[in-house]
Design an enzyme around this catalytic site. Structure first.
Site, PDB file in Angstrom:
ATOM      1  NE  ARG A 186      -6.310   0.394   0.377  1.00 32.79           N
ATOM      2  CZ  ARG A 186      -6.101  -0.353   1.459  1.00 32.79           C
ATOM      3  NH1 ARG A 186      -5.426   0.126   2.477  1.00 32.79           N
ATOM      4  NH2 ARG A 186      -6.552  -1.574   1.519  1.00 32.79           N
TER       5      ARG A 186
ATOM      6  CD  GLU B 146      -2.341  -3.173   8.982  1.00 31.13           C
ATOM      7  OE1 GLU B 146      -1.817  -2.049   8.820  1.00 31.13           O
ATOM      8  OE2 GLU B 146      -3.232  -3.626   8.233  1.00 31.13           O
TER       9      GLU B 146
ATOM     10  CG  HIS C  78       0.109  -4.031   5.282  1.00 33.01           C
ATOM     11  ND1 HIS C  78      -0.744  -3.633   4.291  1.00 33.01           N
ATOM     12  CD2 HIS C  78       0.541  -5.262   4.930  1.00 33.01           C
ATOM     13  CE1 HIS C  78      -0.839  -4.593   3.380  1.00 33.01           C
ATOM     14  NE2 HIS C  78      -0.065  -5.590   3.738  1.00 33.01           N
TER      15      HIS C  78
ATOM     16  CG  HIS D 267      -1.995  -1.054   1.114  1.00 30.26           C
ATOM     17  ND1 HIS D 267      -2.401  -1.818   2.175  1.00 30.26           N
ATOM     18  CD2 HIS D 267      -2.725  -1.460   0.040  1.00 30.26           C
ATOM     19  CE1 HIS D 267      -3.353  -2.655   1.760  1.00 30.26           C
ATOM     20  NE2 HIS D 267      -3.554  -2.460   0.474  1.00 30.26           N
TER      21      HIS D 267
ATOM     22  CD  GLU E 217      -0.510   0.471   4.380  1.00 31.71           C
ATOM     23  OE1 GLU E 217       0.224  -0.528   4.351  1.00 31.71           O
ATOM     24  OE2 GLU E 217      -1.748   0.402   4.276  1.00 31.71           O
TER      25      GLU E 217
HETATM   26 ZN    ZN Z   1      -1.615  -1.807   4.096  1.00 29.93          ZN
END
Ligand code: ZN
Ligand code: ZN
Length: 456
Positions: free
Chosen positions: A245, A389, A315, A187, A190
């Site tokens: 994104r 994440e 992420h 993404h 990020e």
């Molecule tokens: Zn992501």
């Protein structure tokens, strides 16, 4: 005289390049990030309406169906709709708090202006965000500086024809090796994710090799690191729109661009938590593996499958260690073990700077989603599978300031090392010379003492 003028033009163009680049950026002046906790299904329905009518840009969860009573919701409210939205919220007594007063202020402060010089500096700084051309350059440097350990390989080519390189860290050996895979930056916005991939490479090369406890990993394991998976999107997030994104491929019959590459894998593709609408931030693409970036990664992993011990994908944001699955609440066959190791990793992470992470499958602790690379890897029965994440919980969201790169990478490193250590000790139980020698010593001394006791 002629050459002199050209020389001046070249130098000045180089110097102001980053400034020009910034002036192309989409502006978020006056946009706010709000946090809501809808009290009941009526308020949930109202928030979903706001998203569907494009009054607000949903960040957490990533799609309207993920909004639940008592669940935290983060959304960007464009300056133009701020008054209307706040008026509606007031009317419905829907409580909210402001996470970001003005997104543009955060964007302007993320890279300090006195730092713009650094675009020309030589040494790679791991506590800064880097545009793609610098990451390409850094890969070259790593390959040059660590000839014995690092090689660079072409995985594929992006939609806009940029090469996708990964770094392989491998110590020469006659024995067959196993693989730990890590990708970052699927993404675009990020940014902390590619920063961690770079940090990880340096740590393996410097810290792992300096410590016998981690250096042993390289006896049996090769690390494959893809620092930026969605390169086109990443470049776009630097030059045009910081909050982009998706990838940058066009969409049939639409003026919107881009596929969410983490919805494009063949894992119950586009069945839940994904959208066929080209303009959606979670657009799943026209078919599973419709995107060249997905084909490159999936093709490589399929080919290397028997040797891959672990799939890691990085992420932000949310502070989570996710394990399969997102598309179902059925858990993986080794769910318990992945949970145990994930929790141990979260503990190691917290010990660094006190940051708290949650561990579990997305379908149970977050929301349902389909077509993710993690679930796809889970379906392939790769033994260990973690989607991390990184920071934070919403204060800076995608615009994590550079002064948090170091603590974020330090704590993530502790988590990832914990995971690798578990995998290593599980797969190579006889490969810890120190421990074997110790037990051998204990056993022999036992036998020897029994022998002497008997003699007496
Ligand atoms: Zn992501
Ligand atoms: Zn650099």
């Amino acid at each position: 005289m002629f050459t002199m003028q050209w020389w001046i033009i070249c130098v000045s163009t180089l110097g102001i390049f980053p400034l020009i680049a910034y002036s192309f950026q989409a502006q978020y002046n006056g946009d706010q990030v709000l946090q809501f906790i809808p009290a009941d299904s009526e308020q949930v329905e109202f928030l979903r309406q706001l998203v569907e009518n494009e009054w607000i840009d949903l960040w957490k969860p990533q799609f309207p169906e993920g909004i639940q009573p008592q669940g935290e919701v983060h959304a960007r409210i464009p300056a133009s709709s701020l008054d209307t939205v706040k008026g509606e919220l007031k009317e419905r007594a829907l409580q909210y708090s402001i996470l970001t007063q003005n997104i543009q202020d955060l964007l302007d402060r993320q890279i300090q202006s006195e730092d713009k010089q650094r675009f020309n500096s030589r040494a790679h700084e791991y506590t800064k965000y880097h545009p793609m051309e610098e990451i390409y350059h850094w890969m070259e440097q790593m390959k040059e500086n660590y000839k014995e350990l690092v090689t660079q390989h072409l995985l594929g080519v992006t939609y806009e024809k940029r090469p996708m390189y990964y770094l392989k860290i491998s110590r020469k050996s006659d024995r067959p090796k196993k693989i730990i895979w890590m990708d970052c930056g699927i993404h675009a916005r990020e940014w902390i994710a590619p920063a961690f991939c770079q940090w990880f490479v340096r740590e393996v090369l410097e810290t792992y090799t300096a410590d016998p406890n981690t250096d042993r990993f390289l006896e049996h394991i090769d690390f494959y690191i893809l620092p930026v998976l969605n390169i086109d999107g990443y470049v776009y997030s630097w030059l045009k729109d910081r909050l982009w994104r998706k990838s940058r491929s066009p969409c049939a019959n639409s003026t919107c661009f881009g596929t969410d590459l983490n919805r494009n894998y063949d894992a119950k593709w586009c069945s839940i938590g994904a959208s066929r609408n080209c303009c959606s931030t979670i657009h799943c693409g026209s078919a599973p593996e419709s995107e060249p970036e997905t084909i490159a990664v999936a093709g490589f992993i399929r080919k290397s499958l028997p040797d891959i011990l672990c799939y890691l994908t990085i992420h932000s944001y949310g502070q989570l260690i996710l394990i399969p699955y997102g598309y179902t609440n059925t858990t993986a066959s080794n769910h318990e073990e992945m949970m145990r190791v994930g929790k141990k990793a979260a503990d190691a992470l917290e010990q660094k700077h006190g940051t708290k992470f949650k561990v579990g499958p997305s379908s149970l602790i977050l929301y349902y989603l389909s077509g993710s690379s993690q679930d796809w890897a889970g379906d392939l029965q790769i033994d260990f599978n973690y989607m991390i994440e990184l920071r934070d919980n919403g204060t800076y969201h995608f615009i994590l300031p550079e002064n948090q790169i170091q603590p974020t990478c330090e704590e993530t490193m502790a988590a990832v090392t914990t995971i690798i250590e578990h995998i290593y000790d599980k797969h190579f139980p006889n490969a810890a010379p120190a421990v074997v020698a110790l037990w051998w010593g204990v056993l022999t001394s036992c036998f020897l003492s029994m022998y002497f006791v008997n003699l007496l």
